[in-house]
Design an enzyme around this catalytic site. Structure first.
Site, PDB file in Angstrom:
ATOM      1  N   GLY A   1      -4.343  -3.090  -4.394  1.00 35.74           N
ATOM      2  CA  GLY A   1      -3.887  -1.988  -3.547  1.00 35.74           C
ATOM      3  C   GLY A   1      -2.857  -1.112  -4.237  1.00 35.74           C
ATOM      4  O   GLY A   1      -2.986   0.103  -4.279  1.00 35.74           O
ATOM      5  N   ALA A   2      -1.822  -1.749  -4.791  1.00 34.06           N
ATOM      6  CA  ALA A   2      -0.765  -0.986  -5.434  1.00 34.06           C
ATOM      7  C   ALA A   2       0.123  -1.935  -6.219  1.00 34.06           C
ATOM      8  O   ALA A   2       0.021  -3.159  -6.065  1.00 34.06           O
ATOM      9  CB  ALA A   2       0.068  -0.246  -4.400  1.00 34.06           C
ATOM     10  N   MET A   3       1.003  -1.373  -7.047  1.00 29.58           N
ATOM     11  CA  MET A   3       1.837  -2.186  -7.916  1.00 29.58           C
ATOM     12  C   MET A   3       3.260  -1.652  -7.978  1.00 29.58           C
ATOM     13  O   MET A   3       3.476  -0.463  -8.180  1.00 29.58           O
ATOM     14  CB  MET A   3       1.210  -2.223  -9.319  1.00 29.58           C
ATOM     15  CG  MET A   3       1.990  -3.042 -10.315  1.00 29.58           C
ATOM     16  SD  MET A   3       2.080  -4.792  -9.815  1.00 29.58           S
ATOM     17  CE  MET A   3       3.663  -5.213 -10.533  1.00 29.58           C
ATOM     18  N   GLU A   4       4.202  -2.579  -7.831  1.00 30.89           N
ATOM     19  CA  GLU A   4       5.616  -2.232  -7.658  1.00 30.89           C
ATOM     20  C   GLU A   4       6.395  -2.011  -8.953  1.00 30.89           C
ATOM     21  O   GLU A   4       7.605  -2.224  -8.977  1.00 30.89           O
ATOM     22  CB  GLU A   4       6.288  -3.361  -6.862  1.00 30.89           C
ATOM     23  CG  GLU A   4       6.467  -4.699  -7.625  1.00 30.89           C
ATOM     24  CD  GLU A   4       5.375  -5.734  -7.362  1.00 30.89           C
ATOM     25  OE1 GLU A   4       4.256  -5.335  -6.980  1.00 30.89           O
ATOM     26  OE2 GLU A   4       5.630  -6.928  -7.560  1.00 30.89           O
ATOM     27  N   ASN A   5       5.773  -1.557 -10.046  1.00 32.27           N
ATOM     28  CA  ASN A   5       6.480  -1.327 -11.304  1.00 32.27           C
ATOM     29  C   ASN A   5       7.817  -0.619 -11.052  1.00 32.27           C
ATOM     30  O   ASN A   5       7.885   0.321 -10.277  1.00 32.27           O
ATOM     31  CB  ASN A   5       5.647  -0.443 -12.216  1.00 32.27           C
ATOM     32  CG  ASN A   5       4.201  -0.884 -12.282  1.00 32.27           C
ATOM     33  OD1 ASN A   5       3.932  -2.012 -12.668  1.00 32.27           O
ATOM     34  ND2 ASN A   5       3.298  -0.031 -11.854  1.00 32.27           N
TER      35      ASN A   5
ATOM     36  N   GLU B   1       0.921  -6.748 -14.094  1.00 31.94           N
ATOM     37  CA  GLU B   1       0.959  -8.008 -13.340  1.00 31.94           C
ATOM     38  C   GLU B   1      -0.471  -8.555 -13.244  1.00 31.94           C
ATOM     39  O   GLU B   1      -1.384  -7.784 -12.992  1.00 31.94           O
ATOM     40  CB  GLU B   1       1.499  -7.780 -11.922  1.00 31.94           C
ATOM     41  CG  GLU B   1       1.722  -9.105 -11.222  1.00 31.94           C
ATOM     42  CD  GLU B   1       2.283  -8.971  -9.792  1.00 31.94           C
ATOM     43  OE1 GLU B   1       2.410  -7.847  -9.283  1.00 31.94           O
ATOM     44  OE2 GLU B   1       2.570 -10.014  -9.215  1.00 31.94           O
TER      45      GLU B   1
ATOM     46  N   HIS C   1       5.715  -1.819   1.441  1.00 26.28           N
ATOM     47  CA  HIS C   1       5.623  -3.085   0.701  1.00 26.28           C
ATOM     48  C   HIS C   1       6.079  -2.902  -0.749  1.00 26.28           C
ATOM     49  O   HIS C   1       6.943  -3.642  -1.230  1.00 26.28           O
ATOM     50  CB  HIS C   1       4.186  -3.599   0.753  1.00 26.28           C
ATOM     51  CG  HIS C   1       3.954  -4.872   0.014  1.00 26.28           C
ATOM     52  ND1 HIS C   1       3.938  -6.102   0.636  1.00 26.28           N
ATOM     53  CD2 HIS C   1       3.730  -5.118  -1.301  1.00 26.28           C
ATOM     54  CE1 HIS C   1       3.716  -7.045  -0.262  1.00 26.28           C
ATOM     55  NE2 HIS C   1       3.579  -6.474  -1.458  1.00 26.28           N
ATOM     56  N   GLU C   2       5.525  -1.917  -1.420  1.00 26.10           N
ATOM     57  CA  GLU C   2       5.879  -1.734  -2.842  1.00 26.10           C
ATOM     58  C   GLU C   2       7.340  -1.321  -2.964  1.00 26.10           C
ATOM     59  O   GLU C   2       8.047  -1.767  -3.865  1.00 26.10           O
ATOM     60  CB  GLU C   2       4.974  -0.689  -3.505  1.00 26.10           C
ATOM     61  CG  GLU C   2       3.475  -0.965  -3.397  1.00 26.10           C
ATOM     62  CD  GLU C   2       3.049  -2.375  -3.753  1.00 26.10           C
ATOM     63  OE1 GLU C   2       3.713  -2.998  -4.607  1.00 26.10           O
ATOM     64  OE2 GLU C   2       2.057  -2.863  -3.175  1.00 26.10           O
TER      65      GLU C   2
HETATM   66  N1  PHE Z   1       2.163  -7.101  -6.833  1.00 22.29           N
HETATM   67  C1  PHE Z   1       1.229  -6.241  -6.153  1.00 22.29           C
HETATM   68  C2  PHE Z   1       1.683  -6.212  -4.703  1.00 22.29           C
HETATM   69  O1  PHE Z   1       1.473  -7.053  -3.920  1.00 22.29           O
HETATM   70  C3  PHE Z   1      -0.174  -6.673  -6.173  1.00 22.29           C
HETATM   71  C4  PHE Z   1      -0.845  -6.663  -7.501  1.00 22.29           C
HETATM   72  C5  PHE Z   1      -1.050  -7.837  -8.182  1.00 22.29           C
HETATM   73  C6  PHE Z   1      -1.281  -5.480  -8.049  1.00 22.29           C
HETATM   74  C7  PHE Z   1      -1.681  -7.858  -9.400  1.00 22.29           C
HETATM   75  C8  PHE Z   1      -1.928  -5.495  -9.264  1.00 22.29           C
HETATM   76  C9  PHE Z   1      -2.146  -6.686  -9.926  1.00 22.29           C
HETATM   77  O2  PHE Z   1       2.371  -5.402  -4.300  1.00 22.29           O
HETATM   78 ZN    ZN Z   2       3.456  -7.372  -3.219  1.00 24.53          ZN
END
Ligand code: PHE
Ligand code: ZN
Length: 881
Positions: A266-270, A126, A302-303
């Site tokens: 912070g983190a990523m919701e893959n 992302e 959140h994730e």
């Molecule tokens: N989508 C992630 C979040 O808010 C944030 C994010 C954006 C992480 C772009 C990495 C790169 O949970």
């Molecule tokens: Zn998010």
């Protein structure tokens, strides 16, 4: 890097893609500096798109090795490759396209696409990182079923992960290992993830509401295996909460989290494989503060919540980013409110919106929650998209009530499951489920800027009525003038002389949107016009007005209330948020006064504060917030022209005055809350520690006994919350030698724990007492610092520029120059981090002239650099425009 000026992309130009990609099969042959990626794409023409038979795929920093259509290698004249695209012409309805590319993860310092962190491989896709892995339709409305094969040396990379379920694990003829994953849920490429490394994991299980068993795993580097327990617990609580509050169940057999040290965000919701910045997931009592625990809980939630609000229902295009982020922040905030104190959570969020989001809304990067253009989407992961977006969802919740909101979210998830949709679709589901027209309300998504609401009251004794006139106005922002009135929910109450809430009878009874003006259940008045007068009747004497309770709208309020009324509300308001707000307003007034002269705490305020400190029936976390002074950045947002040095001076004087006047009370409060129970990261203990450590911070400002206590706590505490609070108190004690010794002892104790060392860096860099230019330079040279690691950059440079304001704003401009140098350096290696660091320099217009000029010069110096990334280019050019 650019040849021509980077161009803007507009929402109004959105078109559907010409092709869909129904299946995506990826094979990664992992090698540090030469990973080969084979992508096999099943293409199908989109008959609603333009049927030109032309397919333009995005791709960056890729070396194209092979290209074949339906099994036949494509001739060189059948396609064109540029720096960021691959275009194929003359296509029919359906094809199988295979693309072989080579990439260099070891050279990837931007941390987008496939890169190395420590000894492992990981990805971040992302928003537009997948195009650095292979040529693709890298846009969220193209959703595909992904199969992933990972090939690597099985000894070095015993763990190889991707989204979905593991479907095969085999040894190839050449001895390498191949692990295959299939994600059955269609998803856009930004949710793709791959991880490979020598990792350990902690496992747990969760039984969903329909009785399915889900395996939960958190993967970490071996030294961190004792830091996974809390995140697992937070994950299980999040899963349960989403079932109970939203009726949403998890949809795969396994849910994985991986902690990585090098991460831009912070983190990523893959899907099924969340990747976390290690600072946002790893904790144990000795190394993590209560604040870190709460952040971890919120981010894990959140994730996880994104699995529905983001993944099952995703965004049509990046202008809809707040569709998933605003909604998901609203969801995680409600979760945190349920886990801890709802009032305290509301205070924290409002404080953040007022400090950071209002600043963005009032600056050169102001944009609507649904932007209409951008140059670089990575610059739009902003507090406006996230926090203001969440506030807007929260206002819908206030308007509809909890049940109405739930009906709306049920309809939204049911109607759009598996689709890529827009903010309009979200609001339409809310409207349809409730039979309400939110047309007016939708201006919140389109108009940038913070509305200012002014209130005027007129009590008429003869009528026993209070006339309240509310006016709203929204300032111009870049590209937007003449804004229309917004629909603003105004939660309020009227207090009698004893502080009791009076019953409310109000006219008129219907607003411009056809809503009841006032609903007793929600205590909300609906302001929908530029100016409206409401009449409250049946009032025998003049009540004290409590406006915008619970921070019911993200607006600025202009309402003059006497110090006496503010103190009265700090003491009595039945709305906890407004008690805090009244106290902050009172303190802002004191700080303003103290800029010019010595300050003494007024006796009536001293008494109220003393009572708060000794009242053990109150939530200690709440008391702690009531007695915490607004930060310098918060104060700046309440000033027309910002003079950081005057703000610092005024605040220091008030702090000292409070510390002296309440010295005994702070000491007694500290003693009362001192506990010898074993540390637990649970709400009650956390709340008590918050107040205890606030008391220590004041106590140690005003007396040697307090400093001795801080020293004792520093040496004896078994948890980082207490140790760090003591260290901070020692730093502020004014005894430089003591501060230095404590910092050294701390480093000796923790030098092998990267996350603690980062806290050690930021407590110095962000300190008004220590964060001088020369110390920042020393820290940048320190063995613990690393220009490739975003957390370290944030800990030193970010903390300096955002917290040590009296040093950052040094009169000679040296602080600005240091920041500009860092941005220029990082522009070449990690443009996202460079661009985020720039934020403090975008505020030059609001500063006093001498500083403003110097700051602008540094921005101009950045703007004049050759080879600016799109990220940095967008921020500097908009800031100078
Ligand atoms: N989508 C992630 C979040 O808010 C944030 C994010 C954006 C992480 C772009 C990495 C790169 O949970
Ligand atoms: Zn998010």
């Amino acid at each position: 890097m650019r040849d021509a000026q980077p161009q803007s992309i507009y929402l109004k130009d959105y078109c559907q893609p010409e092709y869909w990609i129904n299946q995506t099969e990826l094979t990664f042959e992992l090698q540090e500096d030469a990973t080969v990626v084979t992508a096999v794409l099943t293409l199908e023409a989109n008959n609603a798109g333009n049927q030109s038979g032309v397919l333009e795929l995005q791709g960056q920093q890729l070396e194209l090795l092979q290209l074949a259509l339906d099994g036949t290698t494509l001739a060189a004249d059948a396609y064109t490759v540029t720096d960021d695209s691959l275009t194929i012409t003359g296509l029919a309805q359906q094809h199988q396209l295979s693309i072989v590319t080579r990439i260099d993860p070891a050279a990837n310092t931007a941390l987008e696409g496939l890169y190395r962190s420590g000894g492992m491989y990981c990805t971040q896709c992302e928003a537009e990182g997948f195009r650095r892995i292979t040529y693709y339709l890298d846009r969220p409305d193209v959703m595909s079923v992904f199969t992933t094969h990972i090939i690597a040396d099985g000894e070095r990379y015993p763990v190889m992960l991707s989204n979905g379920n593991c479907i095969a694990d085999e040894t190839l003829a050449d001895g390498r290992r191949q692990v295959s994953w299939l994600d059955p849920h269609r998803k856009p490429a930004y949710l793709f993830a791959l991880v490979a490394g020598d990792l350990l994991h902690k496992e747990d299980h969760f039984t969903t509401m329909s009785g399915r068993d889900v395996t939960l795993r958190i993967f970490v580097e071996p030294q961190n295996i004792d830091k996974t327990e809390y995140a697992l617990d937070a994950l299980k609580r999040s899963m349960r909460w989403d079932e109970e509050v939203y009726g949403r169940e998890y949809d795969l057999d396994i849910f994985m989290i991986v902690a990585v040290d090098d991460f831009n965000m912070g983190a990523m919701e893959n899907k099924g494989l969340n990747v976390f910045n290690s600072s946002c997931v790893l904790a144990n009592p000795a190394t993590a503060t209560d604040a870190a625990y709460q952040r971890i809980e919120a981010i894990v939630a959140h994730e996880y919540f994104h699995n529905w609000s983001g993944n099952r229902v995703t965004c049509r295009d990046w202008f809809q980013l707040s569709l998933k982020e605003g909604f998901t922040v609203f969801r995680d905030a409600s979760f945190s409110a349920d886990m801890h104190s709802a009032t305290v959570k509301r205070i924290e969020d409002a404080r953040m919106v007022r400090t950071v989001q209002f600043a963005e809304d009032g600056g050169p990067m102001a944009h609507p929650v649904q932007p209409d253009s951008f140059i670089e989407i990575a610059n739009f992961y902003t507090v406006t998209i996230y926090e203001k977006g969440a506030e807007v969802v929260g206002m819908i919740h206030k308007i509809l009530g909890a049940d109405g909101f739930r009906k709306g979210s049920d309809l939204y998830f049911e109607r759009h499951d598996g689709q890529a949709v827009t903010i309009h679709d979200f609001v339409a589901a809310m409207e349809d489920a409730n039979g309400i027209d939110l047309t007016l309300f939708k201006r919140w998504y389109k108009q940038a800027g913070t509305p200012v609401v002014s209130a005027e009251v007129d009590y008429r004794a003869d009528e026993q009525a209070l006339y309240l006139t509310l006016r709203q106005q929204c300032p111009d922002t870049p590209g937007q003038t003449n804004k229309q009135p917004m629909w603003i929910p105004v939660q309020l109450g009227l207090l009698d002389a004893n502080g009791q809430d009076l019953p409310v009878q109000v006219t008129p009874s219907v607003n411009a949107a056809g809503m009841e003006t006032w609903t007793a259940a929600s205590q909300v008045l609906h302001l929908t016009e530029a100016e409206q007068t409401f009449v409250f009747s049946g009032l025998e004497s003049q009540p004290v007005l409590s406006l915008f309770r619970d921070f019911s709208a993200p607006v600025k309020v202009e309402f003059e209330q006497s110090a006496q009324d503010l103190l009265f509300r700090l003491q009595h308001d039945s709305d906890g948020f407004n008690r805090w707000d009244a106290g902050q307003r009172l303190m802002l007034g004191w700080i303003d006064q103290a800029r010019l002269d010595e300050f003494e705490l007024p006796e009536d305020a001293r008494q109220v504060m003393a009572e708060l400190l000794s009242d053990d029936t109150l939530d200690p976390a709440m008391v702690s917030y009531l007695l915490t002074l607004p930060s310098e950045a918060y104060i700046a947002e309440f000033s027309d022209q910002v003079d950081p040095h005057a703000i610092h001076l005024g605040r220091q004087r008030v702090r000292l005055a409070m510390a002296m006047a309440l010295n005994e009370q702070f000491a007694a409060c500290y003693q009362r809350l001192l506990s010898h129970a074993e540390y637990q990261p649970e709400p009650q203990q956390m709340a008590a520690r918050t107040l205890k450590n606030l008391a220590l911070s004041y106590w140690s400002v005003a007396s040697d006994a307090g400093v001795r206590q801080a020293l004792a706590q520093f040496g004896s505490s078994d948890n980082m919350t207490d140790q760090m609070a003591a260290l901070q108190a020692l730093i502020c004690s004014g005894d430089d030698e003591l501060a230095q010794q404590s910092l050294e002892a701390f480093y000796q104790q923790w030098q092998n724990d990267a996350l603690v060392v980062n806290q050690w860096l930021s407590v110095q860099a962000g300190s008004a007492d220590l964060g001088t230019l020369s110390r920042i330079q020393q820290l940048l040279e320190h063995e613990a610092f690393d220009w490739r690691n975003p957390n370290k950059i944030r800990s030193v440079i970010g903390a300096f520029a955002n917290q040590a304001l009296c040093h950052f704003h040094a009169q000679d401009g040296s602080g600005y120059r240091l920041l500009a140098d860092a941005v220029i350096r990082l522009n070449a290696t990690n443009p996202q981090i460079a661009s985020r660091l720039l934020t403090p320099l975008t505020k030059w217009r609001r500063l006093v002239p001498a500083l403003s000029e110097q700051m602008k010069e540094q921005l101009e110096r950045v703007a004049a650099q050759p080879d600016l990334s799109r990220d940095v280019y967008e921020i500097v050019s908009k800031s100078l425009a």
